[in-house]
Enzyme design. Structure first.
Site, PDB file in Angstrom:
ATOM      1  N   GLU A 175       0.846  -1.208   0.000  1.00  0.00           N
ATOM      2  CA  GLU A 175       0.000   0.000   0.000  1.00  0.00           C
ATOM      3  C   GLU A 175       0.886   1.265   0.000  1.00  0.00           C
ATOM      4  O   GLU A 175       0.620   2.218  -0.719  1.00  0.00           O
ATOM      5  CB  GLU A 175      -0.910  -0.026   1.239  1.00  0.00           C
ATOM      6  CG  GLU A 175      -1.851   1.136   1.371  1.00  0.00           C
ATOM      7  CD  GLU A 175      -3.227   0.907   0.731  1.00  0.00           C
ATOM      8  OE1 GLU A 175      -3.587  -0.243   0.476  1.00  0.00           O
ATOM      9  OE2 GLU A 175      -3.913   1.920   0.503  1.00  0.00           O
ATOM     10  N   ASP A 187      -5.613  -2.265   9.025  1.00  0.00           N
ATOM     11  CA  ASP A 187      -6.584  -2.788   8.061  1.00  0.00           C
ATOM     12  C   ASP A 187      -6.215  -4.192   7.586  1.00  0.00           C
ATOM     13  O   ASP A 187      -7.050  -5.092   7.533  1.00  0.00           O
ATOM     14  CB  ASP A 187      -6.692  -1.855   6.848  1.00  0.00           C
ATOM     15  CG  ASP A 187      -6.994  -0.432   7.252  1.00  0.00           C
ATOM     16  OD1 ASP A 187      -7.379  -0.210   8.416  1.00  0.00           O
ATOM     17  OD2 ASP A 187      -6.851   0.473   6.408  1.00  0.00           O
TER      18      ASP A 187
HETATM   19  C1  GLA Z   1      -6.768   4.041   7.498  1.00  0.00           C
HETATM   20  C2  GLA Z   1      -5.388   3.383   7.542  1.00  0.00           C
HETATM   21  C3  GLA Z   1      -5.167   2.641   8.878  1.00  0.00           C
HETATM   22  C4  GLA Z   1      -5.482   3.540  10.067  1.00  0.00           C
HETATM   23  C5  GLA Z   1      -6.819   4.239   9.883  1.00  0.00           C
HETATM   24  C6  GLA Z   1      -7.075   5.261  10.945  1.00  0.00           C
HETATM   25  O1  GLA Z   1      -7.753   3.045   7.490  1.00  0.00           O
HETATM   26  O2  GLA Z   1      -5.241   2.486   6.477  1.00  0.00           O
HETATM   27  O3  GLA Z   1      -3.864   2.148   8.944  1.00  0.00           O
HETATM   28  O4  GLA Z   1      -4.450   4.445  10.290  1.00  0.00           O
HETATM   29  O5  GLA Z   1      -6.933   4.878   8.615  1.00  0.00           O
HETATM   30  O6  GLA Z   1      -7.156   4.670  12.175  1.00  0.00           O
END
Ligand code: GLA
Length: 407
Positions: A175, A187
């Protein structure tokens, strides 16, 4: 719609070796602190990406996005970020497999013949069909679900012996490199490690994690989707990361024993960062939020363990306030949706979820009141924000898994 396995054979004229599903995620509490060495409490949900995959021998990757009706073919070597966004989530993890060949070899504990065969096989390329029902840009991590589904499938198909945590870290790097978002680990971790009816407390410093049964009884988790997809999200996200790093560095200059935000007290944030200088005061706000949120999650987990969902929900509202006022990653639509349920006795907690600047709010709502609240909110949202509200009543499900396999 035809089963994905059938779509694969129709498209490629041979049978898929595997069908894999990978879910999107929610996060109950602990927002914007995964990349700040805090704790997060995500869970996998009943929205997912599904793929069918089979090996090739011509050194190419044939990728079909069924929902979009698009096909892209690329050689498996010398992969670089591509102009078509969804393609990057696939080739980004392929690139990671190449980058991680030494640790894969290590995992195979020195079985050289085996490793040579795997490398050879992998260089042959693969065909893949992909589809899903995770709404895009809703903050439910559809991109992480694609990355995890592909990597999990490659791991199975080529017997790479990667652990789920290794895959999560590789998908995160993909990513960063191919999508340009310097996201944290949450995530990908959640998509891979999810378990039905459980939230997972992840220590984003040590990467240790604990499952917590989520006994919601009379309550449901309801997501209200603003349907706003702000272009700002990735650039502002990266800026927040930098602001936090800047703040941490300033604090470390005065307190050299501080390693991460975990070691910092609110008094230290005040002492080092409170200022009238505008830039400096932004850094102060960000760091104040991070330190507060790290503490809040630890207390929220105690509420969860005691089954005190009332106290837990209150903390969700506090998190929203911090994200909106101090961290400044909310938007008027998200604030409106949280504010609208904040005094409703049937709503235990609500807050914006994920990266922000649009996407969903997460709400814990009494089951018997869901319909009425949803109806009223949908009407008010249309009236005030001139937008249609999307509503997802979610269940907590298992993480990435094989649905069918014949390889
Ligand atoms: C996105 C990012 C995660 C996290 C959230 C906020 O989803 O991908 O890694 O930082 O924002 O909590």
């Amino acid at each position: 719609m035809l089963a994905i396995r059938t779509q694969f054979s129709n498209h490629f004229n041979y049978n898929a070796a595997l069908v894999v599903k990978s879910p999107g995620r929610i996060n109950l509490i602990g927002e914007h602190i995964d990349y700040n060495h805090g704790f997060v409490l995500p869970a996998a949900i009943d929205k997912f990406i599904e793929l069918a995959i089979g090996k090739r021998t011509d050194g190419a990757i044939h990728m079909v996005a069924l929902d979009l009706g698009e096909t892209i073919i690329l050689p498996i070597h010398n992969l670089a970020p591509h102009a078509t966004v969804w393609v990057n989530y696939i080739i980004g993890v392929v690139d990671q497999v190449f980058n991680n060949l030494p640790s894969i070899e290590n995992n195979l504990s020195g079985n050289e013949n085996n490793f040579a065969k795997i490398k050879d096989d992998f260089n042959g390329g693969f065909s893949i069909c992909i589809q899903g029902n995770i709404p895009l840009g809703a903050g439910l991590s559809s991109s992480a679900a694609v990355e995890c589904a592909v990597l999990f499938a490659l791991n199975e198909l080529y017997h790479l012996s990667l652990t789920k945590m290794q895959m999560a870290l590789m998908a995160q790097s993909a990513e960063h490199k191919f999508a340009g978002v310097n996201c944290g680990i949450m995530d990908m971790f959640a998509s891979l490690h999810g378990e039905k009816n459980k939230a997972i407390l992840l220590d984003c410093d040590s990467l240790a994690f604990t499952y917590y049964p989520l006994a919601l009884n009379d309550y449901s988790i309801v997501l209200f989707d603003t349907q706003i997809k702000h272009a700002l999200a990735s650039s502002e996200y990266n800026t927040r990361r930098l602001e936090c790093e800047q703040g941490l560095k300033i604090i470390q200059e005065k307190y050299p024993t501080v390693k991460t935000f975990r070691d910092i007290s609110l008094e230290q944030v005040e002492a080092c960062l409170a200022s009238n200088d505008v830039n400096r005061s932004k850094v102060y706000q960000r760091c104040k939020y991070v330190v507060e949120e790290i503490q809040r999650v630890q207390l929220a987990v105690q509420d969860l363990a005691k089954g005190d969902m009332q106290a837990f929900g209150k903390k969700m509202f506090e998190t929203h306030k911090g994200l909106s006022k101090l961290y400044e990653v909310s938007c008027p639509e998200l604030d409106f949706l949280v504010e609208a349920v904040s005094n409703n006795e049937n709503v235990l907690g609500a807050r914006m979820m994920g990266g922000g600047f649009g996407g969903c709010t997460i709400n814990i709502i009494k089951k018997s009141a869901v319909e009425e609240i949803t109806k009223a909110l949908t009407a008010n949202y249309a009236k005030k924000m001139h937008k249609e509200l999307a509503v997802y009543i979610t269940s907590i499900e298992d993480g990435t898994h094989i649905v069918e396999g014949t390889h």
